[in-house]
Scaffold this motif. Structure first.
Motif, PDB file in Angstrom:
ATOM      1  N   LYS A 187       0.849  -1.186   0.000  1.00  0.00           N
ATOM      2  CA  LYS A 187       0.000   0.000   0.000  1.00  0.00           C
ATOM      3  C   LYS A 187       0.886   1.238   0.000  1.00  0.00           C
ATOM      4  O   LYS A 187       1.693   1.437   0.903  1.00  0.00           O
ATOM      5  CB  LYS A 187      -0.912  -0.001   1.228  1.00  0.00           C
ATOM      6  N   PHE A 188       0.739   2.069  -1.040  1.00  0.00           N
ATOM      7  CA  PHE A 188       1.512   3.301  -1.168  1.00  0.00           C
ATOM      8  C   PHE A 188       0.599   4.493  -0.924  1.00  0.00           C
ATOM      9  O   PHE A 188      -0.434   4.631  -1.584  1.00  0.00           O
ATOM     10  CB  PHE A 188       2.126   3.400  -2.567  1.00  0.00           C
ATOM     11  N   GLU A 189       0.985   5.348  -0.002  1.00  0.00           N
ATOM     12  CA  GLU A 189       0.213   6.556   0.297  1.00  0.00           C
ATOM     13  C   GLU A 189       1.120   7.772   0.243  1.00  0.00           C
ATOM     14  O   GLU A 189       2.314   7.694   0.527  1.00  0.00           O
ATOM     15  CB  GLU A 189      -0.422   6.437   1.678  1.00  0.00           C
ATOM     16  N   GLY A 190       0.544   8.899  -0.124  1.00  0.00           N
ATOM     17  CA  GLY A 190       1.301  10.142  -0.195  1.00  0.00           C
ATOM     18  C   GLY A 190       1.324  10.696  -1.595  1.00  0.00           C
ATOM     19  O   GLY A 190       0.288  10.756  -2.272  1.00  0.00           O
ATOM     20  N   GLU A 191       2.494  11.089  -2.045  1.00  0.00           N
ATOM     21  CA  GLU A 191       2.629  11.679  -3.370  1.00  0.00           C
ATOM     22  C   GLU A 191       3.919  11.146  -4.008  1.00  0.00           C
ATOM     23  O   GLU A 191       5.000  11.270  -3.447  1.00  0.00           O
ATOM     24  CB  GLU A 191       2.675  13.200  -3.284  1.00  0.00           C
ATOM     25  N   GLY A 192       3.772  10.555  -5.177  1.00  0.00           N
ATOM     26  CA  GLY A 192       4.925   9.982  -5.860  1.00  0.00           C
ATOM     27  C   GLY A 192       4.478   9.057  -6.976  1.00  0.00           C
ATOM     28  O   GLY A 192       3.459   9.278  -7.616  1.00  0.00           O
ATOM     29  N   PHE A 193       5.248   7.978  -7.188  1.00  0.00           N
ATOM     30  CA  PHE A 193       4.918   7.043  -8.247  1.00  0.00           C
ATOM     31  C   PHE A 193       5.390   5.643  -7.861  1.00  0.00           C
ATOM     32  O   PHE A 193       6.261   5.462  -7.009  1.00  0.00           O
ATOM     33  CB  PHE A 193       5.566   7.462  -9.570  1.00  0.00           C
ATOM     34  N   VAL A 194       4.789   4.657  -8.529  1.00  0.00           N
ATOM     35  CA  VAL A 194       5.175   3.253  -8.360  1.00  0.00           C
ATOM     36  C   VAL A 194       5.311   2.629  -9.745  1.00  0.00           C
ATOM     37  O   VAL A 194       4.440   2.831 -10.602  1.00  0.00           O
ATOM     38  CB  VAL A 194       4.121   2.460  -7.552  1.00  0.00           C
ATOM     39  N   ILE A 195       6.384   1.895  -9.960  1.00  0.00           N
ATOM     40  CA  ILE A 195       6.599   1.206 -11.231  1.00  0.00           C
ATOM     41  C   ILE A 195       6.293  -0.273 -11.043  1.00  0.00           C
ATOM     42  O   ILE A 195       6.853  -0.923 -10.148  1.00  0.00           O
ATOM     43  CB  ILE A 195       8.056   1.383 -11.723  1.00  0.00           C
ATOM     44  N   ILE A 196       5.398  -0.799 -11.868  1.00  0.00           N
ATOM     45  CA  ILE A 196       5.049  -2.215 -11.807  1.00  0.00           C
ATOM     46  C   ILE A 196       5.313  -2.866 -13.156  1.00  0.00           C
ATOM     47  O   ILE A 196       5.519  -2.189 -14.163  1.00  0.00           O
ATOM     48  CB  ILE A 196       3.570  -2.423 -11.396  1.00  0.00           C
ATOM     49  N   GLN A 197       5.314  -4.194 -13.166  1.00  0.00           N
ATOM     50  CA  GLN A 197       5.514  -4.943 -14.400  1.00  0.00           C
ATOM     51  C   GLN A 197       4.376  -5.943 -14.560  1.00  0.00           C
ATOM     52  O   GLN A 197       3.791  -6.395 -13.568  1.00  0.00           O
ATOM     53  CB  GLN A 197       6.854  -5.672 -14.367  1.00  0.00           C
ATOM     54  N   PRO A 198       4.033  -6.307 -15.807  1.00  0.00           N
ATOM     55  CA  PRO A 198       2.941  -7.257 -16.038  1.00  0.00           C
ATOM     56  C   PRO A 198       3.417  -8.699 -15.876  1.00  0.00           C
ATOM     57  O   PRO A 198       3.261  -9.549 -16.759  1.00  0.00           O
ATOM     58  CB  PRO A 198       2.540  -6.959 -17.490  1.00  0.00           C
TER      59      PRO A 198
END
Length: 230
Positions: A209-220
């Motif tokens: 769980k990511f909260e706040g301000e920013g980004f997350v990189i995911i892969q399929p």
């Protein structure tokens, strides 16, 4: 008429002799390092090189006792090698797609398994995710990187970047999570209803769980990690 000549194949796949930068993509799955000094890379990532380059395995106390103890505690295999010299070095990791970032004062946290290489000017540290211990070994530690300098990461197939906004948390599968803004501190949460529905052994019941301000990189793609021994 389609030509299948050997010369055509060579012309289409040969290396690019134009040296544009310290890190450059030779193909989308091969990183070329135009080395004149030192670079840190994932152990075993070298697939070819030209020039006068020597390789040294990361020594136990190379980066200080703090990092040594962290790596010993995690038991993880993100060992680094140091390439020293001058020439062209080619790096790859199991055919995964390579992405280059130029960190100019930026910070980035990368799953230890997805870090391919970085310049020696980049400061780094190992970050623990203690709440993940006992759930899955692969999510136990990540590498926190701070520029200036270039960093290369790898993903299975095309990465997707999710924007994290205040009041709009982003949930991800830990096995598909590659990297995120260095200042974000994800929490691991258990979705009890999903665990009950899918089955006790399902990885989807554990989420980041990511909260706040920013980004997350995911892969399929969901990478499989060994289960942490109890």
């Amino acid at each position: 008429m389609t030509s299948y000549s050997l010369q055509q194949f060579i012309n289409e796949t040969k290396q690019d002799d134009k040296k544009a930068d310290y890190f450059q993509l030779e193909t989308e799955r091969v990183l070329e390092v135009n080395l004149d000094g030192t670079v840190w890379a994932k152990m075993g990532a070298m697939i070819s090189y030209k020039g006068d380059i020597k390789f040294e395995r990361e020594r136990m106390a190379e980066h200080g006792l703090g990092k040594m103890f962290k790596k010993a505690f995690t038991g993880e295999g993100t060992s680094l090698m140091k390439a020293i010299g001058k020439g062209e070095l080619y790096l790859a990791d199991q055919g995964k797609k390579v992405t280059i970032f130029d960190l100019q004062g930026d910070t980035l946290t990368v799953n230890g398994n997805d870090l391919l290489a970085f310049e020696p000017s980049v400061e780094w540290d190992i970050r623990f995710m203690r709440k993940m211990a006992g759930m899955m070994a692969g999510g136990l530690f990540n590498v926190h990187l701070q520029g200036p300098g270039k960093v290369a990461i790898t993903t299975h197939f095309e990465p997707l970047t999710l924007i994290v906004k205040p009041g709009e948390p982003v949930m991800t599968d830990p096995n598909a999570t590659v990297a995120w803004s260095g200042h974000l501190e994800p929490e691991f949460v258990m979705d009890v209803s999903m665990r009950t529905f899918i089955g006790r052994g399902s990885g989807e019941s554990v989420q980041m769980k990511f909260e706040g301000e920013g980004f997350v990189i995911i892969q399929p793609f969901e990478e499989t990690y060994a289960t942490q021994d109890s």
